[in-house]
Design a protein around this motif. Structure first.
Motif, PDB file in Angstrom:
ATOM      1  N   ASP A  96       0.836  -1.202   0.000  1.00 41.93           N
ATOM      2  CA  ASP A  96       0.000   0.000   0.000  1.00 41.93           C
ATOM      3  C   ASP A  96       0.868   1.248   0.000  1.00 41.93           C
ATOM      4  OD1 ASP A  96      -2.554  -1.401   0.362  1.00 41.93           O
ATOM      5  OD2 ASP A  96      -1.772  -1.880   2.354  1.00 41.93           O
ATOM      6  N   LEU A  97       1.988   1.159   0.723  1.00 39.74           N
ATOM      7  CA  LEU A  97       2.844   2.314   0.982  1.00 39.74           C
ATOM      8  C   LEU A  97       4.289   1.948   0.719  1.00 39.74           C
ATOM      9  CD1 LEU A  97       3.684   5.051   2.431  1.00 39.74           C
ATOM     10  CD2 LEU A  97       3.543   3.770   4.577  1.00 39.74           C
ATOM     11  N   VAL A  98       5.024   2.857   0.080  1.00 37.63           N
ATOM     12  CA  VAL A  98       6.455   2.685  -0.154  1.00 37.63           C
ATOM     13  C   VAL A  98       7.209   3.762   0.614  1.00 37.63           C
ATOM     14  CG1 VAL A  98       8.303   2.800  -1.869  1.00 37.63           C
ATOM     15  CG2 VAL A  98       6.167   1.638  -2.424  1.00 37.63           C
ATOM     16  N   ILE A  99       8.205   3.344   1.393  1.00 38.43           N
ATOM     17  CA  ILE A  99       9.091   4.285   2.086  1.00 38.43           C
ATOM     18  C   ILE A  99      10.394   4.347   1.308  1.00 38.43           C
ATOM     19  CG2 ILE A  99      10.338   4.792   4.211  1.00 38.43           C
ATOM     20  CD1 ILE A  99       8.203   3.226   5.732  1.00 38.43           C
ATOM     21  N   VAL A 100      10.732   5.525   0.807  1.00 40.02           N
ATOM     22  CA  VAL A 100      11.959   5.727   0.033  1.00 40.02           C
ATOM     23  C   VAL A 100      13.041   6.229   0.977  1.00 40.02           C
ATOM     24  CG1 VAL A 100      13.048   6.995  -1.850  1.00 40.02           C
ATOM     25  CG2 VAL A 100      10.699   6.164  -2.095  1.00 40.02           C
ATOM     26  N   SER A 101      14.070   5.419   1.166  1.00 33.86           N
ATOM     27  CA  SER A 101      15.169   5.769   2.060  1.00 33.86           C
ATOM     28  C   SER A 101      16.485   5.432   1.372  1.00 33.86           C
ATOM     29  CB  SER A 101      15.036   5.010   3.386  1.00 33.86           C
ATOM     30  OG  SER A 101      16.054   5.368   4.279  1.00 33.86           O
ATOM     31  N   THR A 102      16.829   6.245   0.413  1.00 39.62           N
ATOM     32  CA  THR A 102      18.009   6.032  -0.418  1.00 39.62           C
ATOM     33  C   THR A 102      18.872   7.290  -0.370  1.00 39.62           C
ATOM     34  OG1 THR A 102      16.924   6.959  -2.366  1.00 39.62           O
ATOM     35  CG2 THR A 102      16.676   4.583  -2.006  1.00 39.62           C
ATOM     36  N   PRO A 103      20.086   7.277  -0.956  1.00 42.19           N
ATOM     37  CA  PRO A 103      20.833   8.536  -1.100  1.00 42.19           C
ATOM     38  C   PRO A 103      19.963   9.614  -1.753  1.00 42.19           C
ATOM     39  CG  PRO A 103      22.261   6.705  -1.618  1.00 42.19           C
ATOM     40  CD  PRO A 103      20.891   6.124  -1.394  1.00 42.19           C
ATOM     41  N   HIS A 104      20.158  10.853  -1.347  1.00 43.75           N
ATOM     42  CA  HIS A 104      19.241  11.947  -1.666  1.00 43.75           C
ATOM     43  C   HIS A 104      18.927  12.087  -3.146  1.00 43.75           C
ATOM     44  CE1 HIS A 104      21.127  13.880   2.164  1.00 43.75           C
ATOM     45  NE2 HIS A 104      20.336  12.871   2.451  1.00 43.75           N
ATOM     46  N   ARG A 105      19.931  11.989  -3.970  1.00 47.14           N
ATOM     47  CA  ARG A 105      19.712  12.277  -5.391  1.00 47.14           C
ATOM     48  C   ARG A 105      18.929  11.172  -6.093  1.00 47.14           C
ATOM     49  NH1 ARG A 105      22.124  16.571  -7.535  1.00 47.14           N
ATOM     50  NH2 ARG A 105      22.134  15.666  -9.609  1.00 47.14           N
ATOM     51  N   GLN A 106      18.653  10.071  -5.402  1.00 47.05           N
ATOM     52  CA  GLN A 106      17.825   9.010  -5.976  1.00 47.05           C
ATOM     53  C   GLN A 106      16.354   9.144  -5.579  1.00 47.05           C
ATOM     54  OE1 GLN A 106      19.616   5.391  -4.589  1.00 47.05           O
ATOM     55  NE2 GLN A 106      21.461   5.622  -5.832  1.00 47.05           N
ATOM     56  N   HIS A 107      16.037  10.086  -4.687  1.00 47.15           N
ATOM     57  CA  HIS A 107      14.667  10.199  -4.190  1.00 47.15           C
ATOM     58  C   HIS A 107      13.657  10.414  -5.314  1.00 47.15           C
ATOM     59  CE1 HIS A 107      15.759  11.316   0.250  1.00 47.15           C
ATOM     60  NE2 HIS A 107      16.213  10.133  -0.121  1.00 47.15           N
ATOM     61  N   LYS A 108      13.973  11.326  -6.217  1.00 45.84           N
ATOM     62  CA  LYS A 108      13.026  11.637  -7.294  1.00 45.84           C
ATOM     63  C   LYS A 108      12.676  10.389  -8.096  1.00 45.84           C
ATOM     64  CE  LYS A 108      12.873  13.928 -11.782  1.00 45.84           C
ATOM     65  NZ  LYS A 108      13.592  14.815 -12.740  1.00 45.84           N
ATOM     66  N   GLU A 109      13.686   9.652  -8.514  1.00 46.40           N
ATOM     67  CA  GLU A 109      13.485   8.468  -9.361  1.00 46.40           C
ATOM     68  C   GLU A 109      12.536   7.468  -8.703  1.00 46.40           C
ATOM     69  OE1 GLU A 109      16.146   4.525 -10.582  1.00 46.40           O
ATOM     70  OE2 GLU A 109      17.134   6.341  -9.827  1.00 46.40           O
ATOM     71  N   PHE A 110      12.802   7.131  -7.439  1.00 45.63           N
ATOM     72  CA  PHE A 110      12.012   6.096  -6.774  1.00 45.63           C
ATOM     73  C   PHE A 110      10.637   6.604  -6.358  1.00 45.63           C
ATOM     74  CE2 PHE A 110      16.387   4.415  -5.962  1.00 45.63           C
ATOM     75  CZ  PHE A 110      16.255   3.260  -6.721  1.00 45.63           C
ATOM     76  N   CYS A 111      10.555   7.868  -5.939  1.00 46.62           N
ATOM     77  CA  CYS A 111       9.248   8.427  -5.576  1.00 46.62           C
ATOM     78  C   CYS A 111       8.315   8.434  -6.776  1.00 46.62           C
ATOM     79  CB  CYS A 111       9.412   9.845  -5.022  1.00 46.62           C
ATOM     80  SG  CYS A 111      10.070   9.913  -3.339  1.00 46.62           S
TER      81      CYS A 111
END
Length: 356
Positions: A54-69
């Motif tokens: 239902d929910l995804v928590i994105v906890s990666t290096p900062h510059r990857q946030h956009k891609e995964f979100c």
């Protein structure tokens, strides 16, 4: 499944509202070492397709946030992104646009808003009993050794972090400032690298100006020990401070604005009463994340509004971008930041990065 990813995974295992269904990690041994009772993937797209999420928590290096979100939002999942929302307001706006156009909820992890001392400060400011805010000052310092920055190749680099103390430790600080005082209209910043062998800043001071006359100051550093967390908000009818779980409320007998204009004999004092409240301090404990999770879960169930909105997450990035641009150009920067100017700054910094 770095430091924060592991903290989320372990904390979720004890949460009453959410259940950890799957993790995505390049090194499967990390998940195995945590003894997690969930599915483990090494491909994010496959996890989105196969796992019951239902929910995804994105906890990666900062510059990857956009891609995964963006991928998670487009897959129809609710998304909780670790701070910062992105490294540039351009990327943050793209995430915001995707989140608002779909039927999913998006938030940025800002669990420190649930610290009891900050909740008390917020409640007294919202009550209006101290009158309008005139000034806000936050000092938040940490200590990080060089070994911290060497623990992962993305740390301390423009290509990996998109900044230093402002982009890593300070998003929580800046989020609390905006939560309490609103969004400023202008930022002036001084940033330096003093103690660490890194590309990015390890100390920064921001002067924040609001159109209604509020002035603010934020100082952050990874060069001090013991750590300090002090918040001070001065208002027309008093002042409230919070430090190490203690909240001090000073209430004046009248309005400074009214008494300033009054035709009375000169005086530099108003009668004042003082209250002190000792709050339980969780200080980065899992309890703060539990409260943050519970708030977000309640939002999903009730179809209400999250405590921390995507717009607020974007505002934090906007202020950080303005601070970096202010230091680079040696001028104050109006908000919202001119994205073309920031993109030039970012391009210049990335050309100097050591991260491959």
């Amino acid at each position: 499944m770095g430091v924060m990813g592991q903290l989320h995974a372990v904390t979720l295992s004890g949460n009453n509202c959410l259940k950890l269904a799957a993790v995505c990690v390049k090194d499967r041994a990390k998940a195995a070492n945590l003894n997690l009772t969930c599915e483990v993937y090494d491909d994010f797209s496959q996890m989105l397709q196969k796992a019951k999420l239902d929910l995804v928590i994105v906890s990666t290096p900062h510059r990857q946030h956009k891609e995964f979100c963006l991928e998670a939002i487009r897959a129809g999942k609710h998304v909780m992104c670790e701070k910062p929302m992105a490294t540039s307001v351009v990327d943050a706006n793209e995430i915001l646009a995707a989140a608002t156009s779909g039927n999913t909820y998006f938030t940025v992890v800002s669990q420190n808003r649930f610290e009891p001392s900050y909740r008390r400060v917020k409640a007294i400011l919202d009550s209006g009993e101290l009158g309008p805010v005139r000034r806000c000052s936050i000092i938040e310092t940490f200590w990080r050794q060089d070994s911290y920055y060497r623990s992962a190749d993305w740390r301390g680099t423009w290509a990996g972090e998109g900044g230093g103390v402002l982009m890593n430790q300070a998003p929580h600080t800046i989020d609390r400032y905006v939560w309490l005082c609103g969004r400023p209209s202008r930022v002036t910043a001084v940033c330096d690298t003093v103690l660490h062998q890194i590309e990015v800043e390890d100390i920064a001071s921001l002067i924040l100006h609001h159109r209604n006359g509020i002035q603010g100051h934020i100082h952050v550093s990874t060069n001090e020990c013991p750590p300090l967390n002090r918040l001070e908000v001065a208002c027309d009818k008093g002042r409230v401070t919070a430090e190490n779980g203690e909240v001090t409320i000073q209430k004046l007998a009248g309005s400074i604005a009214a008494e300033t204009a009054a035709a009375k004999p000169h005086s530099n004092r108003l009668a004042c009463t003082t209250e002190r409240h000792r709050e339980h301090s969780w200080n980065w404990s899992p309890e703060l994340l539990h409260r943050f999770y519970d708030d977000f879960a309640a939002t999903i169930w009730s179809q209400g509004k999250t405590e921390v909105t995507a717009e607020q997450g974007r505002d934090v990035v906007d202020i950080i971008n303005a601070a970096h641009l202010s230091e680079w150009k040696q001028i104050h920067i109006n908000l919202p930041v001119a994205t073309d100017e920031f993109e030039l700054f970012q391009k210049t910094m990335l050309e100097k990065t050591s991260l491959e």
